[in-house]
Design an enzyme around this catalytic site. Structure first.
Site, PDB file in Angstrom:
ATOM      1  N   ASP A 155      86.025  52.201  35.774  1.00  0.00           N
ATOM      2  CA  ASP A 155      84.823  52.611  36.497  1.00  0.00           C
ATOM      3  C   ASP A 155      85.082  52.943  37.974  1.00  0.00           C
ATOM      4  O   ASP A 155      84.251  53.582  38.604  1.00  0.00           O
ATOM      5  CB  ASP A 155      83.737  51.514  36.404  1.00  0.00           C
ATOM      6  CG  ASP A 155      84.229  50.157  36.892  1.00  0.00           C
ATOM      7  OD1 ASP A 155      85.353  50.066  37.418  1.00  0.00           O
ATOM      8  OD2 ASP A 155      83.491  49.161  36.748  1.00  0.00           O
ATOM      9  N   HIS A 156      86.202  52.520  38.522  1.00  0.00           N
ATOM     10  CA  HIS A 156      86.439  52.717  39.955  1.00  0.00           C
ATOM     11  C   HIS A 156      87.085  54.072  40.261  1.00  0.00           C
ATOM     12  O   HIS A 156      86.551  54.873  41.005  1.00  0.00           O
ATOM     13  CB  HIS A 156      87.341  51.604  40.508  1.00  0.00           C
ATOM     14  CG  HIS A 156      86.600  50.345  40.853  1.00  0.00           C
ATOM     15  ND1 HIS A 156      85.831  49.671  39.950  1.00  0.00           N
ATOM     16  CD2 HIS A 156      86.519  49.643  42.009  1.00  0.00           C
ATOM     17  CE1 HIS A 156      85.298  48.606  40.534  1.00  0.00           C
ATOM     18  NE2 HIS A 156      85.703  48.565  41.787  1.00  0.00           N
ATOM     19  N   ASP A 211      86.982  41.250  39.748  1.00  0.00           N
ATOM     20  CA  ASP A 211      86.108  42.035  40.620  1.00  0.00           C
ATOM     21  C   ASP A 211      85.164  41.044  41.274  1.00  0.00           C
ATOM     22  O   ASP A 211      84.612  40.169  40.596  1.00  0.00           O
ATOM     23  CB  ASP A 211      85.313  43.071  39.820  1.00  0.00           C
ATOM     24  CG  ASP A 211      84.570  43.994  40.755  1.00  0.00           C
ATOM     25  OD1 ASP A 211      85.091  45.082  41.066  1.00  0.00           O
ATOM     26  OD2 ASP A 211      83.473  43.608  41.227  1.00  0.00           O
ATOM     27  N   ARG A 249      77.582  46.615  49.846  1.00  0.00           N
ATOM     28  CA  ARG A 249      78.433  46.436  51.027  1.00  0.00           C
ATOM     29  C   ARG A 249      78.264  47.605  51.974  1.00  0.00           C
ATOM     30  O   ARG A 249      78.152  48.740  51.522  1.00  0.00           O
ATOM     31  CB  ARG A 249      79.909  46.353  50.615  1.00  0.00           C
ATOM     32  CG  ARG A 249      80.180  45.103  49.845  1.00  0.00           C
ATOM     33  CD  ARG A 249      81.648  44.759  49.814  1.00  0.00           C
ATOM     34  NE  ARG A 249      81.751  43.437  49.241  1.00  0.00           N
ATOM     35  CZ  ARG A 249      82.554  43.107  48.243  1.00  0.00           C
ATOM     36  NH1 ARG A 249      83.370  43.996  47.742  1.00  0.00           N
ATOM     37  NH2 ARG A 249      82.554  41.884  47.775  1.00  0.00           N
ATOM     38  N   SER A 295      86.210  42.098  48.737  1.00  0.00           N
ATOM     39  CA  SER A 295      86.519  42.282  47.321  1.00  0.00           C
ATOM     40  C   SER A 295      87.603  41.332  46.842  1.00  0.00           C
ATOM     41  O   SER A 295      88.216  40.609  47.621  1.00  0.00           O
ATOM     42  CB  SER A 295      86.937  43.728  47.072  1.00  0.00           C
ATOM     43  OG  SER A 295      88.319  43.859  47.275  1.00  0.00           O
ATOM     44  N   ARG A 298      90.332  42.312  45.460  1.00  0.00           N
ATOM     45  CA  ARG A 298      91.562  43.078  45.237  1.00  0.00           C
ATOM     46  C   ARG A 298      92.790  42.304  45.704  1.00  0.00           C
ATOM     47  O   ARG A 298      92.919  41.926  46.855  1.00  0.00           O
ATOM     48  CB  ARG A 298      91.470  44.459  45.898  1.00  0.00           C
ATOM     49  CG  ARG A 298      91.511  44.483  47.396  1.00  0.00           C
ATOM     50  CD  ARG A 298      91.253  45.872  47.921  1.00  0.00           C
ATOM     51  NE  ARG A 298      89.915  46.317  47.557  1.00  0.00           N
ATOM     52  CZ  ARG A 298      89.128  47.030  48.353  1.00  0.00           C
ATOM     53  NH1 ARG A 298      89.544  47.430  49.531  1.00  0.00           N
ATOM     54  NH2 ARG A 298      87.919  47.377  47.980  1.00  0.00           N
TER      55      ARG A 298
HETATM   56 FE1  F3S Z   1      81.936  49.171  41.634  1.00  0.00          FE
HETATM   57 FE2  F3S Z   1      80.849  48.983  44.003  1.00  0.00          FE
HETATM   58 FE3  F3S Z   1      80.217  47.299  42.142  1.00  0.00          FE
HETATM   59  S1  F3S Z   1      82.964  49.406  43.575  1.00  0.00           S
HETATM   60  S2  F3S Z   1      81.955  47.147  40.782  1.00  0.00           S
HETATM   61  S3  F3S Z   1      79.821  49.480  42.127  1.00  0.00           S
HETATM   62  S4  F3S Z   1      80.625  46.821  44.290  1.00  0.00           S
END
Ligand code: F3S
Length: 644
Positions: free
Chosen positions: A64-65, A119, A379, A533, A535
């Site tokens: 999804d990213h 995540d 964010r 995050s 990451r």
């Molecule tokens: Fe994707 Fe933004 Fe949520 S990067 S997982 S929509 S915080």
């Protein structure tokens, strides 16, 4: 004495520990999730652990990213993830199927289960009554390998919601109110447990908006009870059989109690550049808006986008606004297209994006120079949008939609009739974009492109750590500062040597070169170092560049654990004034520091650091559990697990 909901779920999953707040506990993990930006590393790490198939009840790998394919890198990564999923026994949610947290809520979440995700917004699952926690990829890989997850027993905060929201005031405004009161550090070491009669008026997606942004409080997780509303949601998703009612005992105790009267709330807005910089929308109304983004794992559910469609119906967006919409899942997009709502959105002039994170993670739709961007995401750190001087404001779908029409920040209460969107009796269920793993994956081949590079190796902790302060940064440094996201950098997520060249890029672009030349050294940070995050690249890149220790005033939970997992010492100043005594290192190297007998030093609570350049000594604390000490001594979790 009765138990609160958090204690009940932890107790039923407890493997080690005594559930005393602050003490280390280990909990069994039922489900895991990964997304592609952290997933490639997680599956490389799982492979390195050497277990053939995952041991969890369910594991899902989402894409999804990094869905933009402007070069071979992302496409190769997706192929790698699909092949590792088949090999290791993981469900694979293909690109286009949606954002991990939204899809997990719809198709996989189960009340009372534990979920560990690579995540930071994994706590979204708390909207369904799950204990859902974000962690680094290596922690998730360990959970997939059947190991428990270690954390410090959090304090439990009871947030009691009273009454009912007024028209045009939303779940997003509830969590913005919590952020206003508690700040981005207010949830550290805590789980936020919601209760009260106000809970009954919130749908599961609305609850999930609140638990999602608990991550911005720094909270370990957030959770709602599982009740009749949860049951209806699960039934509408064709999963009524997984429902269990869950709530705190009537005589449960909490470490803290916060009361919020929903009737008194107004539409709220988080101003740049922090989610806790919250004001009333009415106080900032009238400012010109350049971009509106509606989507992200916070606000892209069916109900969110139906509200958007109703507000936009028959209207045209203002000429100065670019409105971009990214539905949270294929299910949401499909249902909007079936019932005609999509036509209302598109007719207004909105630009439709694919069901993915997109602008939230800086992949596409960077605002214009100096632009004001209103977003429904979670964010608003500086530069995250892809434009360094853009100003991102966080709002509800209602405020975003109203502002897209008027072209200025608009209090939605100035719109006409309040809108009502009912939860559907039945969602459109179609799981063809989720590929279950074959029963036997032993013949499945892992497909690696040239972008998939091996993991960097961490060495056992040396006796002496000596080096220069290569970088000194201030408070609230985010993982975005340490390892930026965005369309240019994300494709390098499986390639640590290449991505390391961007480490601290926006803070001091000379850092990677200087660190490599110096063969490593120290990073000095302020309070809440590493917020944001999950990451682990924010630890892997410094590891690759030779960083052995980070000395900060305090650390964000997930990042601190990621440092430990990769054998980097997270040290906190005993006296924060010592931070000021260290020479600022920017383009040139800073003070030389030495920790003598570092291995032995871990046995006591404090460690002495000599500042050779200034001829002074100061003390730092490590606050490591015995297990964490072993991990650091071994040179990280993979080495530690390999020894066992
Ligand atoms: Fe994707 Fe933004 Fe949520 S990067 S997982 S929509 S915080």
């Amino acid at each position: 004495m009765g138990m609160n909901l958090t204690q009940k779920i932890i107790f039923s999953h407890l493997v080690e520990g005594s559930m005393i707040p602050g003490e280390e506990i280990a909990v069994r993990i039922d489900q895991t999730l990964t997304q592609d930006a952290t997933g490639t590393m997680a599956y490389l790490e799982f492979e390195a652990i050497g277990i053939p198939r995952v041991k969890t009840e369910l594991s899902v790998s989402y894409v999804d990213h990094n869905t933009l394919q402007t070069g071979f890198e992302n496409a190769d990564d997706h192929r790698f993830l699909q092949s590792t999923a088949a090999k290791f026994g993981v469900h694979f949610s293909r690109a286009g199927n949606g954002i991990c947290h939204q899809v997990h809520l719809e198709r996989f979440g189960v009340p009372g289960k534990t979920l560990l995700g690579s995540d930071s917004h994994t706590p979204t699952g708390g909207g369904l009554g799950m204990l859902a926690i974000g962690a680094g990829g290596l922690d998730v890989a360990m959970a997939m390998a059947g190991h428990p997850f270690y954390l410090n027993m959090p304090k439990v905060v009871n947030i009691r919601l009273h009454g009912k929201l007024a028209p045009w005031v939303t779940a997003k405004d509830i969590i913005l109110e919590v952020l206003r009161r508690l700040s981005v550090k207010g949830g550290v070491g805590k789980i936020m447990e919601y209760s009260g009669d106000g809970v009954k008026s919130l749908s599961v997606p609305e609850r999930a908006t609140i638990t999602n942004m608990g991550a911005e409080l720094g909270a370990t997780s957030s959770i709602f009870p599982s009740d009749e509303i949860t049951k209806k949601f699960l039934e509408a998703q064709g999963r009524g059989h997984v429902f269990t009612p869950l709530a705190a005992d009537p005589d449960a105790e909490y470490d803290e109690i916060i009361d919020i009267n929903l009737d008194e709330l107004e539409p709220l807005i988080a101003l740049p550049h922090s989610p806790d910089n919250v004001k009333k929308v009415s106080e900032v109304a009238g400012q010109k808006v350049d971009q509106v983004f509606i989507g992200s794992c916070t606000n892209s559910s069916y109900v969110d986008l139906m509200k958007l469609a109703k507000i936009l119906k028959g209207k045209t967006i203002a000429p100065n606004v670019s409105l971009v919409v990214a539905p949270g899942s294929k299910q949401v997009l499909y249902m909007l297209s079936q019932n005609g709502a999509l036509a209302d959105i598109v007719a207004s002039g909105a630009r439709l994006l694919e069901c993915a994170c997109g602008p939230c993670v800086g992949v596409g739709q960077a605002p214009s120079t100096g632009a004001i961007s209103l977003r429904t995401s979670n964010r608003n750190f500086e530069g995250r949008s892809g434009t360094k001087d853009a100003k991102v404001y966080l709002v509800s779908v209602e405020t975003a939609a109203a502002s897209a029409i008027t072209g200025i920040i608009t209090d939605p209460r100035t719109l006409e009739e309040p809108i009502v969107v009912e939860m559907p009796e039945k969602f459109a269920i179609d799981d063809r974009m989720i590929i279950p793993p074959p029963v036997d994956g032993s013949n499945a081949e892992i497909l690696r492109g040239p972008n998939i590079k091996p993991l960097p190796k961490a060495e056992p902790l040396p006796d002496e750590i000596r080096g220069r302060v290569l970088l000194k940064v201030g408070d609230n440094i985010t993982t975005d500062h340490i390892m930026p996201a965005g369309a240019k950098i994300l494709p390098l997520r499986s390639n640590i040597p290449a991505i390391s060249k961007h480490c601290f890029e926006a803070v001091d672009p000379t850092f990677p070169d200087r660190a490599e030349k110096a063969g490593g050294g120290f990073i000095v940070g302020g309070a809440n170092y590493g917020q944001g995050s999950s990451r682990e690249h924010a630890a892997l890149a410094p590891l690759y560049l030779g960083i052995k220790a980070v000395i900060a005033k305090s650390f964000a939970r997930i990042h601190r654990q990621n440092l430990i997992n990769f054998g980097i010492l997270p040290l906190a100043f005993e006296d924060e004034r010592d931070y000021d005594e260290i020479n600022q290192a920017t383009a040139r190297d800073g003070d030389e520091l030495v920790i003598e007998n570092a291995r032995e030093g871990l046995l006591s609570d404090t460690i002495e650091v000599k500042n050779v350049t200034r001829g002074r000594t100061f003390k730092v604390k490590h606050n490591l559990s015995d297990r964490q000490k072993e991990i650091i001594l071994s040179g990280g979790l993979l080495n530690f697990a390999g020894k066992k």
